[in-house]
Design a protein around this motif. Sequence first.
Motif, PDB file in Angstrom:
ATOM      1  N   ALA A 169      -6.715  -7.858  -8.105  1.00  0.00           N
ATOM      2  CA  ALA A 169      -5.502  -8.383  -6.977  1.00  0.00           C
ATOM      3  C   ALA A 169      -4.608  -6.223  -7.609  1.00  0.00           C
ATOM      4  N   TYR A 170      -5.271  -5.430  -9.160  1.00  0.00           N
ATOM      5  CA  TYR A 170      -4.857  -4.034  -9.464  1.00  0.00           C
ATOM      6  C   TYR A 170      -5.550  -3.777  -9.379  1.00  0.00           C
ATOM      7  N   VAL A 171      -6.700  -3.232  -7.953  1.00  0.00           N
ATOM      8  CA  VAL A 171      -7.007  -2.583  -7.211  1.00  0.00           C
ATOM      9  C   VAL A 171      -6.869  -2.457  -6.065  1.00  0.00           C
ATOM     10  N   ARG A 172      -5.517  -4.043  -5.740  1.00  0.00           N
ATOM     11  CA  ARG A 172      -5.918  -3.947  -4.191  1.00  0.00           C
ATOM     12  C   ARG A 172      -5.633  -2.851  -3.084  1.00  0.00           C
ATOM     13  N   GLY A 173      -4.110  -2.558  -3.775  1.00  0.00           N
ATOM     14  CA  GLY A 173      -3.267  -1.273  -2.827  1.00  0.00           C
ATOM     15  C   GLY A 173      -4.673   0.472  -2.886  1.00  0.00           C
ATOM     16  N   ASP A 343      -1.206   1.815  -6.043  1.00  0.00           N
ATOM     17  CA  ASP A 343      -1.157   0.792  -6.969  1.00  0.00           C
ATOM     18  C   ASP A 343      -0.186   1.152  -8.047  1.00  0.00           C
ATOM     19  N   LYS A 344       0.364   2.841  -8.167  1.00  0.00           N
ATOM     20  CA  LYS A 344       0.907   3.105  -9.305  1.00  0.00           C
ATOM     21  C   LYS A 344       3.110   3.055  -8.462  1.00  0.00           C
ATOM     22  N   LEU A 345       2.541   3.690  -7.189  1.00  0.00           N
ATOM     23  CA  LEU A 345       3.857   4.117  -7.074  1.00  0.00           C
ATOM     24  C   LEU A 345       4.811   2.713  -6.109  1.00  0.00           C
ATOM     25  N   GLY A 346       3.770   2.735  -5.338  1.00  0.00           N
ATOM     26  CA  GLY A 346       4.296   1.139  -4.700  1.00  0.00           C
ATOM     27  C   GLY A 346       4.156   1.324  -3.330  1.00  0.00           C
ATOM     28  N   ARG A 347       4.125   0.397  -2.876  1.00  0.00           N
ATOM     29  CA  ARG A 347       3.836   0.206  -1.334  1.00  0.00           C
ATOM     30  C   ARG A 347       5.359   1.007  -1.014  1.00  0.00           C
ATOM     31  N   LYS A 348       6.399   0.532  -1.017  1.00  0.00           N
ATOM     32  CA  LYS A 348       7.425   0.642  -0.608  1.00  0.00           C
ATOM     33  C   LYS A 348       7.996   2.550  -0.479  1.00  0.00           C
ATOM     34  N   GLU A 430      -1.244  -8.951   2.990  1.00  0.00           N
ATOM     35  CA  GLU A 430      -0.226  -9.050   2.486  1.00  0.00           C
ATOM     36  C   GLU A 430       0.632  -9.472   1.695  1.00  0.00           C
ATOM     37  N   MET A 431       1.516  -9.854   3.069  1.00  0.00           N
ATOM     38  CA  MET A 431       3.126 -10.647   3.049  1.00  0.00           C
ATOM     39  C   MET A 431       2.985 -12.059   3.281  1.00  0.00           C
ATOM     40  N   PHE A 432       1.612 -12.267   4.597  1.00  0.00           N
ATOM     41  CA  PHE A 432       1.524 -13.284   4.717  1.00  0.00           C
ATOM     42  C   PHE A 432       0.552 -14.226   4.289  1.00  0.00           C
ATOM     43  N   ASN A 489      13.763  -3.937   4.543  1.00  0.00           N
ATOM     44  CA  ASN A 489      13.395  -5.323   4.705  1.00  0.00           C
ATOM     45  C   ASN A 489      12.523  -4.952   4.491  1.00  0.00           C
ATOM     46  N   VAL A 490      11.260  -4.477   3.622  1.00  0.00           N
ATOM     47  CA  VAL A 490      10.200  -4.768   3.346  1.00  0.00           C
ATOM     48  C   VAL A 490      10.366  -4.813   1.199  1.00  0.00           C
ATOM     49  N   LEU A 491       9.678  -5.667   1.001  1.00  0.00           N
ATOM     50  CA  LEU A 491       9.270  -6.232   0.492  1.00  0.00           C
ATOM     51  C   LEU A 491       8.230  -5.546  -0.317  1.00  0.00           C
ATOM     52  N   GLU A 492       8.796  -5.229  -1.690  1.00  0.00           N
ATOM     53  CA  GLU A 492       7.299  -4.899  -2.969  1.00  0.00           C
ATOM     54  C   GLU A 492       6.625  -5.385  -3.217  1.00  0.00           C
ATOM     55  N   THR A 493       5.150  -5.418  -3.080  1.00  0.00           N
ATOM     56  CA  THR A 493       4.117  -6.146  -2.993  1.00  0.00           C
ATOM     57  C   THR A 493       2.742  -5.719  -5.025  1.00  0.00           C
ATOM     58  N   LYS A 494       3.229  -4.782  -5.067  1.00  0.00           N
ATOM     59  CA  LYS A 494       2.633  -3.833  -6.137  1.00  0.00           C
ATOM     60  C   LYS A 494       2.174  -5.169  -7.482  1.00  0.00           C
TER      61      LYS A 494
END
Length: 507
Positions: A169-173, A343-348, A430-432, A489-494
């Motif tokens: 999880a910690y390197v998935r992005g 994985d630092k700032l996040g997807r959103k 990630e979201m599904f 609409n977008v959820l942060e998943t970081k």
Amino acid sequence: MRGRHDASSMYKRGTRDHAFDAHDKELDRLLTGEGKDIGNPSWKRSLPHVLVATLASFLYGYHLGVINETLESISHDLGFHGNTMAEGLVVSTCLGGAFVGSLFGGLIADGVGRRRAFQLCALPMIIGASMSATAKNLWGMLLGRLFVGTGMGTGPPVAALYVTEVSPAYVRGTYGSFTQIAAGLGLLGSLFIGFPAKETEGWWRMCFWASVAPAAMLALFMEFCAESPHWLFKRGRGAEAEAEYEKLLGGPYVKSAIAELSKSDRGDDADTFKFSELLYGHHCKVVFIGSTLFALQQLSGINAVFYFSSTVFKSAGVPSKSANMCVGIANLLGSFVAMILMDKLGRKVLLIGSFSGMVRKKRFYWMDENHKFRKHGSSTRVVAMGIQAISSTSLVSRSSAVYLSVGGMLLFVLAFAIGAGPVPSILLSEMFPGRVRANAVSICMAFHWMVNFFVGLLFLRLLEQIGPLVLNSIFGTFCLLAVLFVQKNVLETKGKSLQEIEMALLP
């Protein structure tokens, strides 16, 4: 009899609930106790498997860009030079095939597994590239591009699924960004190999032959990679899932990983799935978010740059070889920035920043030798405001202003590669939840290919009919809409595990 049946049912429910409670306590102990003490698993174990999977993205980028430098030579050799609709078909037929491949990609990935799905997507790319390389007329080229497209449509969603499911999880992005880097390398490689196409007769055929090697490597190397533990567990093959987790994470992390999978996949309907759930069931909102993200990604106009930048640069009087290489480098550079920041700032944050950076005005003014302002009417995207101000002074010549305009296109590509390019596929994987992940991602990717098809087919015709100013203004409007959509609409998943994300969306 009825009383005995009710008592038996109550006993079974109580036993099952007790088992779930005991399981939850064991999971909490593993995740917050032992798992916390031993830290994160080594990223080195899963890296080789991720790198092999990114060959699918490399092929996607290669076939996306191979037509850029070679289209003019292909049209001359096959007898459709000057026919913008035929040129658009050479591009968009591949995308139509990708739409079909994407629709069935989820079924293939769920039916035979992620590894076999990679191998199956490599096969039509080998066949299609060979057919394109030996084409004698337009129809032969279109048939080859159709075959390539079916493999392209299957590969990227399977790559997104696989990388998401085998990465810690910690390197998935970060690992997810590897797919965009691989696509950038493929695009850059196709441009580099295509440079001699205009001077060397028949060289465009070599450009298609060159893609056979990485497709064969994907099929071969995937035989030695780990299968997705998520897929194995969903198929009831728990012992094999544990063995694969040991390869990917290491022995101390196997129990906690399996316990987490057990918690998210439990329930009476865990093995049942209907497509209706994705269209109007409780997953439809995430499908809507994913499909809209992919549609807005393509309506930004990015692939009009990748497909037709040679034509655009030629109309602006800019040498296409150096300019196209700069496009590839800008895309690759942006992908590396995304890898560092994901994985630092996040997807959103990356999505909002990326789409915001792609919104530009569509013209700039240059000052001629008589110190009079002129409008530059080329179809390139314009420069940022600072460069725009410089280009409108007497400090730069007309030719310099043209290069500044190309710089605006490069900034556009760079902004895309930082967020709008890599994030949607990572985010949706990630979201599904695991039960519907493969099919849901495939449906969302189908929207991507459908919009991509029409952009590739109609771009040159629209450029002729409505002009670059109106067309680029339309693209810019969609970028602005994307910023608003992501914000709402977008959820942060970081940093969250796939199970944590699932439970947040579907409590």
